[in-house]
Design a protein around this motif. Structure first.
Motif, PDB file in Angstrom:
ATOM      1  N   UNK A  72       0.824  -1.208   0.000  1.00 22.98           N
ATOM      2  CA  UNK A  72       0.000   0.000   0.000  1.00 22.98           C
ATOM      3  C   UNK A  72       0.858   1.258   0.000  1.00 22.98           C
ATOM      4  N   UNK A  73       0.357   2.292  -0.663  1.00 23.66           N
ATOM      5  CA  UNK A  73       0.980   3.609  -0.624  1.00 23.66           C
ATOM      6  C   UNK A  73      -0.100   4.611  -0.232  1.00 23.66           C
ATOM      7  N   UNK A  74       0.232   5.472   0.720  1.00 23.77           N
ATOM      8  CA  UNK A  74      -0.764   6.315   1.389  1.00 23.77           C
ATOM      9  C   UNK A  74      -0.380   7.793   1.279  1.00 23.77           C
ATOM     10  N   UNK A  75      -1.366   8.647   0.983  1.00 24.55           N
ATOM     11  CA  UNK A  75      -1.068  10.078   0.887  1.00 24.55           C
ATOM     12  C   UNK A  75      -2.194  10.921   1.459  1.00 24.55           C
ATOM     13  N   UNK A  76      -1.909  12.219   1.555  1.00 23.19           N
ATOM     14  CA  UNK A  76      -2.872  13.209   1.997  1.00 23.19           C
ATOM     15  C   UNK A  76      -3.804  13.566   0.837  1.00 23.19           C
ATOM     16  N   UNK A  77      -4.633  14.575   1.037  1.00 27.31           N
ATOM     17  CA  UNK A  77      -5.601  14.963   0.013  1.00 27.31           C
ATOM     18  C   UNK A  77      -4.998  15.946  -0.977  1.00 27.31           C
ATOM     19  N   UNK A  78      -5.728  16.181  -2.078  1.00 24.48           N
ATOM     20  CA  UNK A  78      -5.318  17.162  -3.069  1.00 24.48           C
ATOM     21  C   UNK A  78      -4.429  16.575  -4.145  1.00 24.48           C
ATOM     22  N   UNK A  79      -3.506  17.394  -4.661  1.00 28.22           N
ATOM     23  CA  UNK A  79      -2.673  16.960  -5.787  1.00 28.22           C
ATOM     24  C   UNK A  79      -1.691  15.859  -5.404  1.00 28.22           C
ATOM     25  N   UNK A  80      -1.522  15.616  -4.117  1.00 32.67           N
ATOM     26  CA  UNK A  80      -0.609  14.555  -3.668  1.00 32.67           C
ATOM     27  C   UNK A  80      -0.902  13.245  -4.387  1.00 32.67           C
ATOM     28  N   UNK A  81      -2.178  12.888  -4.451  1.00 28.57           N
ATOM     29  CA  UNK A  81      -2.540  11.614  -5.061  1.00 28.57           C
ATOM     30  C   UNK A  81      -2.251  11.574  -6.556  1.00 28.57           C
ATOM     31  N   UNK A  98      -0.543  -2.865  -6.614  1.00 26.11           N
ATOM     32  CA  UNK A  98      -0.310  -1.673  -5.803  1.00 26.11           C
ATOM     33  C   UNK A  98      -1.644  -1.198  -5.229  1.00 26.11           C
ATOM     34  N   UNK A  99      -1.674  -0.933  -3.923  1.00 22.06           N
ATOM     35  CA  UNK A  99      -2.896  -0.426  -3.283  1.00 22.06           C
ATOM     36  C   UNK A  99      -2.696   1.052  -2.970  1.00 22.06           C
ATOM     37  N   UNK A 100      -3.436   1.905  -3.660  1.00 21.07           N
ATOM     38  CA  UNK A 100      -3.373   3.349  -3.430  1.00 21.07           C
ATOM     39  C   UNK A 100      -4.437   3.728  -2.412  1.00 21.07           C
ATOM     40  N   UNK A 101      -4.018   4.367  -1.326  1.00 20.21           N
ATOM     41  CA  UNK A 101      -4.955   4.844  -0.305  1.00 20.21           C
ATOM     42  C   UNK A 101      -4.813   6.359  -0.224  1.00 20.21           C
ATOM     43  N   UNK A 102      -5.886   7.069  -0.503  1.00 21.91           N
ATOM     44  CA  UNK A 102      -5.849   8.531  -0.451  1.00 21.91           C
ATOM     45  C   UNK A 102      -6.835   9.049   0.583  1.00 21.91           C
ATOM     46  N   UNK A 103      -6.338   9.903   1.473  1.00 17.51           N
ATOM     47  CA  UNK A 103      -7.237  10.609   2.379  1.00 17.51           C
ATOM     48  C   UNK A 103      -7.893  11.740   1.598  1.00 17.51           C
ATOM     49  N   UNK A 104      -9.146  12.018   1.891  1.00 15.56           N
ATOM     50  CA  UNK A 104      -9.899  13.028   1.138  1.00 15.56           C
ATOM     51  C   UNK A 104     -10.572  13.994   2.104  1.00 15.56           C
ATOM     52  N   UNK A 105     -10.957  15.140   1.597  1.00 14.98           N
ATOM     53  CA  UNK A 105     -11.771  16.089   2.352  1.00 14.98           C
ATOM     54  C   UNK A 105     -13.232  15.658   2.270  1.00 14.98           C
ATOM     55  N   UNK A 106     -14.055  16.057   3.207  1.00 10.95           N
ATOM     56  CA  UNK A 106     -15.488  15.749   3.119  1.00 10.95           C
ATOM     57  C   UNK A 106     -16.092  16.319   1.835  1.00 10.95           C
ATOM     58  N   UNK A 107     -17.144  15.728   1.361  1.00 12.83           N
ATOM     59  CA  UNK A 107     -17.755  16.131   0.086  1.00 12.83           C
ATOM     60  C   UNK A 107     -18.194  17.581   0.091  1.00 12.83           C
TER      61      UNK A 107
END
Length: 580
Positions: A72-81, A98-107
């Motif tokens: 897994x690869x993990x990042x913050x929100x925005x252009x990071x992903x 590869x498992x991509x995990x992205x944190x996101x802002x609320x909708x």
């Protein structure tokens, strides 16, 4: 152990642990804090911090490639992903989980002018096996949700939890069963740093969906009859893992007088009877007055392919013009119609296929293999003679470097000139060779090699060109470099491959916008990242420094080999003239 107090973060971590996803590559950020806290505080996981997201994704991909299991690869929100995307595309076309995990802002934070917000849901869908879009927990930060996103409260936390678990389970099933990259996107509302010592959710540990059975039972007798009766068979092998094909199968193929077996450096397939340098066979035909006659003689009745993508442009051009009557591709997952003549996709492993259809009984007996073996012996002799005649250049440097790689090393090749030069020389069969040939980009070659080295039992060598190296120089920005990691950097002051392509011009515009000529050295990068830096400017220096380059050291090493920019292309093209 410690967990985030946000249910979705706990749920993901618990499912990763239950499914055995141990390696987590984290690009630091704030929005992904709930996951970072939960992964790093659990001793089950091996966590790696890589600041540059593009490097992080290739680092994780290299690890997954080596282990042949999801990472897994993990990042913050925005252009990071979005910086993960090059590695995602490479993983997609190379069948790497590869498992991509992205944190996101609320909708309700998206498209209102908040910082670090983009439309993250499904953003990777064109090059992903599955996109899991998790729902925001309504039991966390309920006051904020009721103020800005009250509609979310119409669904209860139990329903959110059920949805999220199903999405995670399905994504992991695709990664494990189908070897595709997957994307899991998780929205988090602040506060992000709350912690609990025990998880507050209890996952259902849902059954993973069964892998779809795409196999088709073949008529092996019919296939075997076609194989036996074909007097001109060509087997062409692309990218493959080391030791993928049984010795029994290799011997049967090697002893068939009707079969020419072409391998590439990236196929990790070796036998004295196989043809390792495809371009050294085809280039002389292209220049011959008997071009049509010789290509007709090489044209197979039956073409059998397996493995990943093919490097040689010459074999692709040949088979597209002189198509075989039948083209079978052997792969349990997919078949690319690379030569526009695919007639059958056989959904099984190469080992099973050849054991089912190949026997020592041969109906048709021709001089197909013997004729081309004679050509092979001649170009091998001429290559030795050519090396004695030419001045120091890329051609000589690659020959000396490849010949001196210690047995057992894991070797990563950068793209463009590097992998193409490697095709011209014999690699020792003890070496394990890798290259990012899914999309064949220069981005990420170094990061992939570094990630792959982490769990390797053997030392790792990266053989790279200058543009690939400088493009991915942030790959060295981490604390995981092994002391036995080695880089050989061929610095020919630009993109040398462009000097052999059609349209080359000796103009300032060509040097600037195609070849991108430069005068950079790796010395300062080596000093900054703690590498020992060694240089070689001619053949004698190169042979001298290679004697101690692989010896044990307290630091990883970079060997920077300077070659003549304006001479290399002439010597490479001259090689094909010489053996013709």
């Amino acid at each position: 152990m410690m967990y985030s107090d946000i249910p979705a973060a706990q749920t993901l971590v618990l499912y990763f642990k239950s499914r055995g996803v141990k390696n987590i590559v984290i690009s630091p950020g704030s929005r992904n804090a709930p996951l970072t806290i939960s992964f790093t505080k659990n001793p089950f996981f091996n966590c790696f911090s890589i600041v540059d997201e593009r490097c992080a994704a290739f680092f994780a991909m290299g690890m997954a490639q080596h282990l042949r299991e999801p990472v897994a690869v993990l990042c913050s929100s925005g252009s990071a992903m979005l910086n993960f995307y090059p590695a995602v595309a490479e993983a997609y076309y190379s069948d790497i989980p590869l498992i991509v995990v992205s944190a996101d802002r609320p909708s309700y934070r998206i498209d209102i002018g908040d910082g670090q917000t983009i439309r993250q849901e499904n953003v990777l869908e064109k090059h992903i096996g599955y996109s899991a879009n998790l729902k925001q927990d309504v039991s966390h930060a309920a006051k904020t949700i009721s103020k800005f996103g009250g509609s979310l409260l119409e669904e209860g936390q139990a329903d959110v939890q059920e949805h999220n678990e199903k999405q995670i389970v399905r994504a992991l099933a695709v990664a494990f069963n189908e070897k595709y990259p997957v994307h899991i996107n998780i929205p988090f509302e602040e506060p992000l740093y709350g912690r609990v010592e025990e998880p507050t959710v209890k996952i259902q540990n849902l059954e993973a969906p069964a892998a779809a059975d795409t196999s088709i039972e073949e008529n092996w007798d019919e296939l075997s009859e076609i194989w036996r009766s074909s007097s001109r068979k060509m087997v062409l092998v692309g990218v493959d893992h080391p030791n993928a094909i049984d010795e029994e199968v290799l011997e049967i193929l090697a002893n068939d007088p009707n079969t020419v077996l072409f391998t590439e450096t990236t196929s990790n397939l070796h036998h004295p009877e196989f043809f390792e340098s495809i371009d050294s066979i085809i280039a002389p035909i292209e220049k011959s007055k008997q071009r049509e006659k010789l290509f007709k003689a090489l044209q197979p009745e039956l073409l059998v392919t397996f493995g990943g993508l093919i490097v040689s442009k010459k074999i692709k051009a040949f088979l597209r013009e002189y198509k075989p009557e039948k083209h079978w591709h052997i792969d349990a997952k997919k078949a690319n119609d690379t030569f526009y003549c695919l007639t059958k996709h056989i959904r099984t492993s190469p080992n099973r296929f050849f054991k089912e259809i190949v026997s020592e009984e041969i109906d048709a007996n021709s001089d197909y293999k013997a004729f081309w073996e004679d050509k092979k012996e001649k170009y091998e002799l001429k290559r030795k003679a050519y090396l004695q005649e030419i001045p120091f250049s890329d051609f000589i440097a690659f020959e000396r470097i490849i010949k001196n790689i210690p047995k057992g090393y894991q070797v990563h090749l950068a793209n463009s000139s590097t992998v193409r030069y490697a095709q011209l020389f014999t690699m020792d069969q003890s070496l394990q060779v890798f290259c990012n040939r899914g999309t064949s980009g220069i981005d990420g070659s170094t990061s992939t090699a570094v990630g792959s080295s982490i769990h390797s039992e053997e030392p790792t060598l990266l053989l790279t060109g200058d543009l690939s190296f400088f493009y991915d120089s942030n790959a060295l920005w981490n604390k995981y470099m092994r002391r036995d990691f080695r880089i050989v950097l061929i610095n020919n002051s630009g993109g040398g491959i462009f000097r052999i392509l059609p349209g080359k011009e000796d103009t300032e515009e060509f040097e600037t916008f195609f070849e991108t000529s430069h005068e950079l050295s790796a010395k300062h990068l080596a000093d900054m990242y703690g590498f020992e830096h060694i240089t070689a400017d001619d053949e004698a220096e190169l042979e001298d420094v290679l004697k101690g380059f692989y010896s044990a050291s307290k630091k990883p090493k970079i060997l920077e080999v300077a070659t003549p920019r304006v001479l290399n292309n002439k010597i490479l093209l001259g090689y094909f003239d010489f053996i013709s």
